[in-house]
Design an enzyme around this catalytic site. Sequence first.
Site, short mmCIF file in Angstrom:
data_model
loop_
_atom_site.label_atom_id
_atom_site.label_comp_id
_atom_site.label_asym_id
_atom_site.label_seq_id
_atom_site.Cartn_x
_atom_site.Cartn_y
_atom_site.Cartn_z
N GLY A 253 -11.48 3.84 8.20
CA GLY A 253 -12.47 3.49 6.77
C GLY A 253 -13.15 4.93 6.26
O GLY A 253 -14.10 4.31 4.98
N GLU A 287 -7.60 5.07 12.07
CA GLU A 287 -6.68 4.30 12.13
C GLU A 287 -7.19 5.06 9.97
O GLU A 287 -7.45 3.24 9.22
CB GLU A 287 -7.05 2.83 11.86
CG GLU A 287 -6.68 2.41 13.61
CD GLU A 287 -7.45 1.17 13.55
OE1 GLU A 287 -7.89 0.57 13.26
OE2 GLU A 287 -7.21 0.53 14.84
N PRO A 288 -6.71 6.12 9.52
CA PRO A 288 -7.04 6.17 8.36
C PRO A 288 -5.83 5.19 7.01
O PRO A 288 -4.85 5.51 7.68
CB PRO A 288 -7.36 7.59 8.27
CG PRO A 288 -7.01 8.20 9.55
CD PRO A 288 -6.87 7.37 10.44
N GLY A 289 -6.41 5.37 6.59
CA GLY A 289 -5.61 4.21 5.16
C GLY A 289 -5.64 5.30 3.62
O GLY A 289 -5.24 6.38 3.39
N ARG A 326 -7.56 -2.82 -7.54
CA ARG A 326 -9.23 -2.36 -7.15
C ARG A 326 -10.04 -2.60 -8.54
O ARG A 326 -11.06 -3.23 -8.41
CB ARG A 326 -8.32 -1.21 -7.04
CG ARG A 326 -7.78 -0.65 -5.73
CD ARG A 326 -8.03 0.68 -5.22
NE ARG A 326 -9.36 0.53 -4.84
CZ ARG A 326 -9.96 0.84 -5.01
NH1 ARG A 326 -10.16 2.28 -6.14
NH2 ARG A 326 -10.65 1.49 -5.00
N TYR A 330 -12.31 -5.34 -7.21
CA TYR A 330 -13.66 -4.72 -6.61
C TYR A 330 -14.68 -4.18 -7.13
O TYR A 330 -15.73 -3.10 -7.18
CB TYR A 330 -13.19 -3.52 -5.62
CG TYR A 330 -12.18 -4.35 -4.71
CD1 TYR A 330 -12.30 -4.60 -3.26
CD2 TYR A 330 -11.02 -3.40 -4.34
CE1 TYR A 330 -11.31 -5.79 -2.80
CE2 TYR A 330 -10.14 -3.57 -3.51
CZ TYR A 330 -9.87 -4.75 -2.51
OH TYR A 330 -9.87 -4.49 -1.40
N CYS A 356 -3.18 -12.01 -19.56
CA CYS A 356 -4.16 -13.07 -19.92
C CYS A 356 -5.43 -13.07 -19.16
O CYS A 356 -5.14 -14.65 -18.45
CB CYS A 356 -3.67 -14.30 -20.51
SG CYS A 356 -2.06 -13.37 -21.83
N GLU A 357 -5.84 -12.50 -18.36
CA GLU A 357 -7.49 -12.48 -18.27
C GLU A 357 -9.02 -10.91 -17.96
O GLU A 357 -7.85 -10.76 -18.97
CB GLU A 357 -6.87 -11.98 -16.56
CG GLU A 357 -6.47 -12.98 -15.40
CD GLU A 357 -6.44 -13.97 -14.96
OE1 GLU A 357 -7.64 -14.39 -15.17
OE2 GLU A 357 -5.83 -15.40 -14.64
N TYR A 384 -4.20 1.38 -1.76
CA TYR A 384 -4.41 -0.44 -2.41
C TYR A 384 -4.29 -0.30 -3.65
O TYR A 384 -5.01 -0.82 -4.96
CB TYR A 384 -5.60 -0.66 -1.99
CG TYR A 384 -6.20 -0.35 -0.56
CD1 TYR A 384 -5.34 -1.42 0.29
CD2 TYR A 384 -7.71 0.91 0.32
CE1 TYR A 384 -6.29 -0.91 1.80
CE2 TYR A 384 -7.58 0.85 1.20
CZ TYR A 384 -6.28 0.20 2.32
OH TYR A 384 -6.78 0.15 3.39
C1 LIG Z 1 -7.95 -1.73 5.93
C2 LIG Z 1 -8.01 -1.59 7.62
C3 LIG Z 1 -7.65 0.21 8.16
C4 LIG Z 1 -7.86 1.22 6.92
O1 LIG Z 1 -9.11 0.99 6.38
P1 LIG Z 1 -9.13 2.17 5.70
O2 LIG Z 1 -10.45 2.26 4.77
O3 LIG Z 1 -8.04 1.98 4.36
O4 LIG Z 1 -8.86 3.72 5.51
C5 LIG Z 1 -8.00 0.49 9.96
N1 LIG Z 1 -7.89 -0.44 10.38
C6 LIG Z 1 -8.06 -1.88 10.38
C7 LIG Z 1 -8.03 -2.71 11.42
C8 LIG Z 1 -7.90 -2.07 8.62
O5 LIG Z 1 -8.16 -3.58 8.68
#
Ligand SMILES: *Cc1c(COP(=O)(O)O)cnc(C)c1O
Length: 430
Positions: A253, A287-289, A326, A330, A356-357, A384
């Site tokens: 997050g 859990e960084p993405g 995105r 969003y 076509c949107e 994403y």
């Molecule tokens: C999407 C998600 C993440 C990653 O979130 P980021 O905002 O990309 O860091 C981590 N844990 C869970 C459970 C998620 O659904």
Amino acid sequence: MTYDALSRRPTSGSSAATHESEDELYLEDVALQDIATRFGTPCYVYSRAVIEQNFLAYRDALADHPHLVCYAVKANSNLAVLNVLARLGAGFDIVSVGELERVLLAGGDASRVVFSGVGKQRYEIERCLQAGIHCFNVESDTELALIQQVASDLDRPANISLRVNPDVDANTHPYISTGLKENKFGVPIDTALDLYQRAAQMSHLRIVGVDCHIGSQLTDTSPFLDALARVLALVDELAAVGINIEHLDLGGGLGVIYDKETPPTVAQYISQVREQLGDRKLTLMFEPGRSIVANAGVFLTRVELIKETPDKNFAIVDGAMNDLIRPALYQAYQGIEPVISKNTPAATYDVVGPVCETGDFLGKDRELAIAAGDLLVVRSSGAYGFVMSSNYNSRPRPPEVMVDSSDAWLVRARESFADLVRGETLLPQL
Ligand SMILES: *Cc1c(COP(=O)(O)O)cnc(C)c1O
């Protein structure tokens, strides 16, 4: 600090007759212009160095504190991306068994995998137990019962943590807020004690952690710290009834800079978490993405034509919402600039795709000095991006390229028409 692997360098041997080129964009030591020539447009390009640096920022900040950083695979699940992280010893956060198979194929270690998500299916739970994942992040009482059932059928104990919903407002876009009580995620924190006590009675469950993930693109640490305070209170209540937690998973997050946001650095965020944790002996998990991959990637697209109307100028490009959703989904802002800067006058454009949107745009009201045929870069596209792409309008999905110093590797080929219709059949002639 995250360094920006994008840099502008003088254009070599500029000989354009109509304009004088000043400089051009490089990702690491590769000219984006060369990537477009080699692999075509639209195209995703990632920097290995930035991915590694962003991951190592978590590890460095956690240092001697026991930890496991599980990259959230859904942010960018390209095998080469996963492999770069696996080589650094990353863990992985998955939300489907497909993501587990990707992690394994990319050389990731199942014992460092956590499985999140509200709808884990029986076959997925079975596969994860067989592979020996680290932990299931359980999101409901019914799911807890299902995991117990599957674990008992296979006679393999399942490590579990409950994903609690701490009811804090992440102050982010509503579609990426997950920790409010009206959201579908997690179990309400005030019911967690009871559920943990039930889990403790189940024969094939081993309680190892507490988990929460309150949303994405958070640009302030206070919601994280509020959630942490509530989770720590729960950990204490659990200890009082004899349930001892080994790890605390604070989810992902952490926000990134797309425009003018001022998110904390990984080091600032983690140091505040460690401070609040005090001398508790809990392993810290994250859990960084987005914060690993967003600013490690760009999306390259070419201006097909300029369309001027009495109200608006449109730059119609070959990339679209099916490639990068995105902005449409969003209302997300991502920086857009020409790969080769020119000394021509700028105008204001909506940068739109051919789909076509009306929602098919990559950016609105952007000041750009461009003409048909110019190459544009859409910044911050590593998270994403490709993973949310589709074949809408029968558009083949773009290739993915990874840059490593002065090399560029095709890590996913552009789709062909044959890929698009694979698996489709006509009705028989009756
Ligand atoms: C999407 C998600 C993440 C990653 O979130 P980021 O905002 O990309 O860091 C981590 N844990 C869970 C459970 C998620 O659904």
